[in-house]
Design a protein around this motif. Structure first.
Motif, PDB file in Angstrom:
ATOM      1  N   GLU A  49      -4.075 -17.202  -3.674  1.00  0.00           N
ATOM      2  CA  GLU A  49      -3.355 -16.893  -4.905  1.00  0.00           C
ATOM      3  C   GLU A  49      -2.752 -15.493  -4.945  1.00  0.00           C
ATOM      4  OE1 GLU A  49      -2.826 -19.335  -7.006  1.00  0.00           O
ATOM      5  OE2 GLU A  49      -4.106 -20.693  -5.867  1.00  0.00           O
ATOM      6  N   MET A  50      -3.497 -14.501  -4.472  1.00  0.00           N
ATOM      7  CA  MET A  50      -2.995 -13.122  -4.536  1.00  0.00           C
ATOM      8  C   MET A  50      -2.035 -12.784  -3.403  1.00  0.00           C
ATOM      9  SD  MET A  50      -6.347 -10.862  -5.503  1.00  0.00           S
ATOM     10  CE  MET A  50      -7.654 -11.492  -6.554  1.00  0.00           C
ATOM     11  N   ALA A  51      -2.253 -13.343  -2.241  1.00  0.00           N
ATOM     12  CA  ALA A  51      -1.515 -12.945  -1.032  1.00  0.00           C
ATOM     13  C   ALA A  51       0.005 -12.914  -1.195  1.00  0.00           C
ATOM     14  CB  ALA A  51      -1.907 -13.842   0.140  1.00  0.00           C
ATOM     15  N   PRO A  52       0.633 -13.906  -1.868  1.00  0.00           N
ATOM     16  CA  PRO A  52       2.099 -13.855  -1.993  1.00  0.00           C
ATOM     17  C   PRO A  52       2.617 -12.597  -2.687  1.00  0.00           C
ATOM     18  CG  PRO A  52       1.299 -16.047  -2.509  1.00  0.00           C
ATOM     19  CD  PRO A  52       0.081 -15.164  -2.405  1.00  0.00           C
ATOM     20  N   MET A  53       1.778 -11.985  -3.533  1.00  0.00           N
ATOM     21  CA  MET A  53       2.236 -10.784  -4.248  1.00  0.00           C
ATOM     22  C   MET A  53       2.348  -9.581  -3.324  1.00  0.00           C
ATOM     23  SD  MET A  53       0.380 -10.957  -7.991  1.00  0.00           S
ATOM     24  CE  MET A  53      -1.318 -11.163  -7.456  1.00  0.00           C
ATOM     25  N   TRP A  54       1.597  -9.573  -2.227  1.00  0.00           N
ATOM     26  CA  TRP A  54       1.564  -8.397  -1.353  1.00  0.00           C
ATOM     27  C   TRP A  54       2.936  -8.072  -0.780  1.00  0.00           C
ATOM     28  CZ3 TRP A  54      -2.035  -4.935  -1.540  1.00  0.00           C
ATOM     29  CH2 TRP A  54      -2.087  -3.932  -0.567  1.00  0.00           C
ATOM     30  N   ASP A  55       3.688  -9.102  -0.431  1.00  0.00           N
ATOM     31  CA  ASP A  55       5.038  -8.896   0.098  1.00  0.00           C
ATOM     32  C   ASP A  55       6.112  -9.313  -0.902  1.00  0.00           C
ATOM     33  OD1 ASP A  55       4.231  -7.916   2.661  1.00  0.00           O
ATOM     34  OD2 ASP A  55       3.676  -9.965   3.197  1.00  0.00           O
ATOM     35  N   GLY A  56       5.681  -9.670  -2.104  1.00  0.00           N
ATOM     36  CA  GLY A  56       6.616 -10.143  -3.111  1.00  0.00           C
ATOM     37  C   GLY A  56       6.908  -9.104  -4.174  1.00  0.00           C
ATOM     38  N   GLY A  57       7.319  -9.599  -5.334  1.00  0.00           N
ATOM     39  CA  GLY A  57       7.650  -8.716  -6.454  1.00  0.00           C
ATOM     40  C   GLY A  57       7.281  -9.376  -7.759  1.00  0.00           C
ATOM     41  N   ILE A  58       8.083  -9.148  -8.781  1.00  0.00           N
ATOM     42  CA  ILE A  58       7.796  -9.704 -10.096  1.00  0.00           C
ATOM     43  C   ILE A  58       7.758 -11.240 -10.097  1.00  0.00           C
ATOM     44  CG2 ILE A  58       8.845 -10.017 -12.393  1.00  0.00           C
ATOM     45  CD1 ILE A  58       9.297  -6.999 -12.479  1.00  0.00           C
ATOM     46  N   PRO A  59       8.655 -11.937  -9.393  1.00  0.00           N
ATOM     47  CA  PRO A  59       8.550 -13.413  -9.397  1.00  0.00           C
ATOM     48  C   PRO A  59       7.186 -13.913  -8.906  1.00  0.00           C
ATOM     49  CG  PRO A  59      10.671 -12.736  -8.529  1.00  0.00           C
ATOM     50  CD  PRO A  59       9.858 -11.483  -8.661  1.00  0.00           C
ATOM     51  N   GLU A  60       6.625 -13.246  -7.911  1.00  0.00           N
ATOM     52  CA  GLU A  60       5.316 -13.664  -7.391  1.00  0.00           C
ATOM     53  C   GLU A  60       4.197 -13.355  -8.389  1.00  0.00           C
ATOM     54  OE1 GLU A  60       8.131 -14.099  -4.422  1.00  0.00           O
ATOM     55  OE2 GLU A  60       7.735 -12.222  -5.514  1.00  0.00           O
ATOM     56  N   MET A 118      -5.718 -23.421  -8.659  1.00  0.00           N
ATOM     57  CA  MET A 118      -7.025 -22.911  -8.264  1.00  0.00           C
ATOM     58  C   MET A 118      -7.563 -21.882  -9.245  1.00  0.00           C
ATOM     59  SD  MET A 118      -7.860 -20.770  -4.847  1.00  0.00           S
ATOM     60  CE  MET A 118      -9.316 -19.755  -4.803  1.00  0.00           C
ATOM     61  N   THR A 119      -6.682 -21.140  -9.909  1.00  0.00           N
ATOM     62  CA  THR A 119      -7.127 -20.065 -10.799  1.00  0.00           C
ATOM     63  C   THR A 119      -7.235 -20.494 -12.254  1.00  0.00           C
ATOM     64  OG1 THR A 119      -4.826 -19.332 -10.933  1.00  0.00           O
ATOM     65  CG2 THR A 119      -6.253 -18.184  -9.351  1.00  0.00           C
ATOM     66  N   GLY A 171     -15.084  -5.001  -7.353  1.00  0.00           N
ATOM     67  CA  GLY A 171     -14.282  -5.122  -6.136  1.00  0.00           C
ATOM     68  C   GLY A 171     -13.179  -6.153  -6.277  1.00  0.00           C
ATOM     69  N   TYR A 172     -13.490  -7.245  -6.958  1.00  0.00           N
ATOM     70  CA  TYR A 172     -12.492  -8.297  -7.167  1.00  0.00           C
ATOM     71  C   TYR A 172     -11.326  -7.782  -8.014  1.00  0.00           C
ATOM     72  CZ  TYR A 172     -10.387 -12.672  -8.744  1.00  0.00           C
ATOM     73  OH  TYR A 172      -9.491 -13.681  -9.035  1.00  0.00           O
ATOM     74  N   TRP A 173     -11.659  -7.112  -9.131  1.00  0.00           N
ATOM     75  CA  TRP A 173     -10.599  -6.634 -10.024  1.00  0.00           C
ATOM     76  C   TRP A 173      -9.793  -5.507  -9.387  1.00  0.00           C
ATOM     77  CZ3 TRP A 173      -9.538 -10.238 -13.020  1.00  0.00           C
ATOM     78  CH2 TRP A 173     -10.536 -11.071 -13.529  1.00  0.00           C
ATOM     79  N   THR A 174     -10.441  -4.704  -8.553  1.00  0.00           N
ATOM     80  CA  THR A 174      -9.713  -3.672  -7.810  1.00  0.00           C
ATOM     81  C   THR A 174      -8.721  -4.311  -6.852  1.00  0.00           C
ATOM     82  OG1 THR A 174     -11.556  -2.111  -7.968  1.00  0.00           O
ATOM     83  CG2 THR A 174      -9.968  -1.751  -6.185  1.00  0.00           C
ATOM     84  N   GLU A 175      -9.155  -5.409  -6.227  1.00  0.00           N
ATOM     85  CA  GLU A 175      -8.280  -6.133  -5.289  1.00  0.00           C
ATOM     86  C   GLU A 175      -7.083  -6.728  -6.022  1.00  0.00           C
ATOM     87  OE1 GLU A 175      -7.196  -6.739  -1.667  1.00  0.00           O
ATOM     88  OE2 GLU A 175      -9.326  -6.215  -1.865  1.00  0.00           O
ATOM     89  N   LEU A 176      -7.330  -7.332  -7.176  1.00  0.00           N
ATOM     90  CA  LEU A 176      -6.228  -7.912  -7.943  1.00  0.00           C
ATOM     91  C   LEU A 176      -5.264  -6.818  -8.407  1.00  0.00           C
ATOM     92  CD1 LEU A 176      -4.832 -10.293  -9.287  1.00  0.00           C
ATOM     93  CD2 LEU A 176      -6.364 -10.010 -11.252  1.00  0.00           C
ATOM     94  N   GLU A 177      -5.816  -5.712  -8.880  1.00  0.00           N
ATOM     95  CA  GLU A 177      -4.964  -4.607  -9.327  1.00  0.00           C
ATOM     96  C   GLU A 177      -4.112  -4.057  -8.188  1.00  0.00           C
ATOM     97  OE1 GLU A 177      -5.424  -0.247 -11.528  1.00  0.00           O
ATOM     98  OE2 GLU A 177      -6.975  -1.776 -11.806  1.00  0.00           O
ATOM     99  N   SER A 178      -4.688  -3.980  -7.004  1.00  0.00           N
ATOM    100  CA  SER A 178      -3.924  -3.472  -5.856  1.00  0.00           C
ATOM    101  C   SER A 178      -2.787  -4.422  -5.492  1.00  0.00           C
ATOM    102  CB  SER A 178      -4.841  -3.237  -4.648  1.00  0.00           C
ATOM    103  OG  SER A 178      -5.257  -4.452  -4.067  1.00  0.00           O
ATOM    104  N   HIS A 179      -3.007  -5.733  -5.641  1.00  0.00           N
ATOM    105  CA  HIS A 179      -1.935  -6.692  -5.368  1.00  0.00           C
ATOM    106  C   HIS A 179      -0.833  -6.596  -6.425  1.00  0.00           C
ATOM    107  CE1 HIS A 179      -4.604  -8.440  -2.360  1.00  0.00           C
ATOM    108  NE2 HIS A 179      -3.579  -9.169  -1.942  1.00  0.00           N
TER     109      HIS A 179
END
Length: 198
Positions: free
Chosen positions: A70-81, A95-96, A125-133
């Motif tokens: 779920e999060m991975a597409p945002m890493w190389d994406g932008g607002i649409p992701e 899934m979410t 750790g989970y919320w830090t990961e989501l925030e970083s994405h």
């Protein structure tokens, strides 16, 4: 001689994830946990270090699945992701999206009383990961728009994390995986406006 395991560890962790997700930590008795995971008390203690150890493994499983799927597409994406991720929170079949909310939110709320350092570290750790994405996707968007859009990726990402938590709480309290749709719509509309203003 080592006795062979009578259960599939991965499947047991998946089942434990679902059980904790629905019932929480304290309300889920060991007997019920045995029934729902297919592993006995001895294995829970010896293989996972007890009930909390099994929850920690379930949290790790949940985190890894969320990041990968779920999060991975945002890493190389932008607002649409980001919008796609947010819409998934209230889309049946995603899934979410769940009538039980989010395992991380539920555990974090429960841990305010339990005060387990290990559970606190796992949920933070989970919320830090989501925030970083979120931050990464927003930074990507700024670069793509040539700096024409004015917002702080870090501040907006932190706000989005808080909003995601709120969506999950609403879904759980109403036992409806679409209950938080109004908040999701508000976030997505704001993000779309930011993008359109470039």
């Amino acid at each position: 001689m080592v006795r062979p395991k009578s259960y599939d560890r991965q499947k047991a962790v998946e089942n434990a994830c679902l059980a904790f997700w629905e019932h929480g930590f304290q309300a889920l008795g060991v007997r019920e946990l045995e029934q729902q995971t297919g592993i006995n008390q001895f294995a829970i203690r010896s293989e996972f270090g007890g009930k909390e150890g099994l929850l920690l493994e379930a949290l790790n499983y949940y985190r890894d699945a969320a990041i990968t799927n779920e999060m991975a597409p945002m890493w190389d994406g932008g607002i649409p992701e980001i919008i796609t991720f947010l819409r998934g929170l209230v889309t049946p079949g995603s899934m979410t999206s769940s009538q039980f909310g989010c395992l991380m939110v539920n555990t974090g709320v429960e841990n305010a009383r339990l005060k387990s350092p290990a559970l606190g570290e796992a949920t933070r750790g989970y919320w830090t990961e989501l925030e970083s994405h979120f931050t990464r996707a927003l930074e990507n968007e700024l670069r793509a728009q040539g700096g024409k859009v004015r917002f702080s990726p870090a501040e907006l990402a932190a706000a989005l994390v808080s909003a995601v938590m709120g969506v999950h709480v609403q879904n759980r309290t109403q036992k409806d995986q679409t209950a938080g749709r109004a908040l999701v719509d508000l976030m997505c509309n704001r993000l779309a406006e930011l993008r359109a203003s470039s």
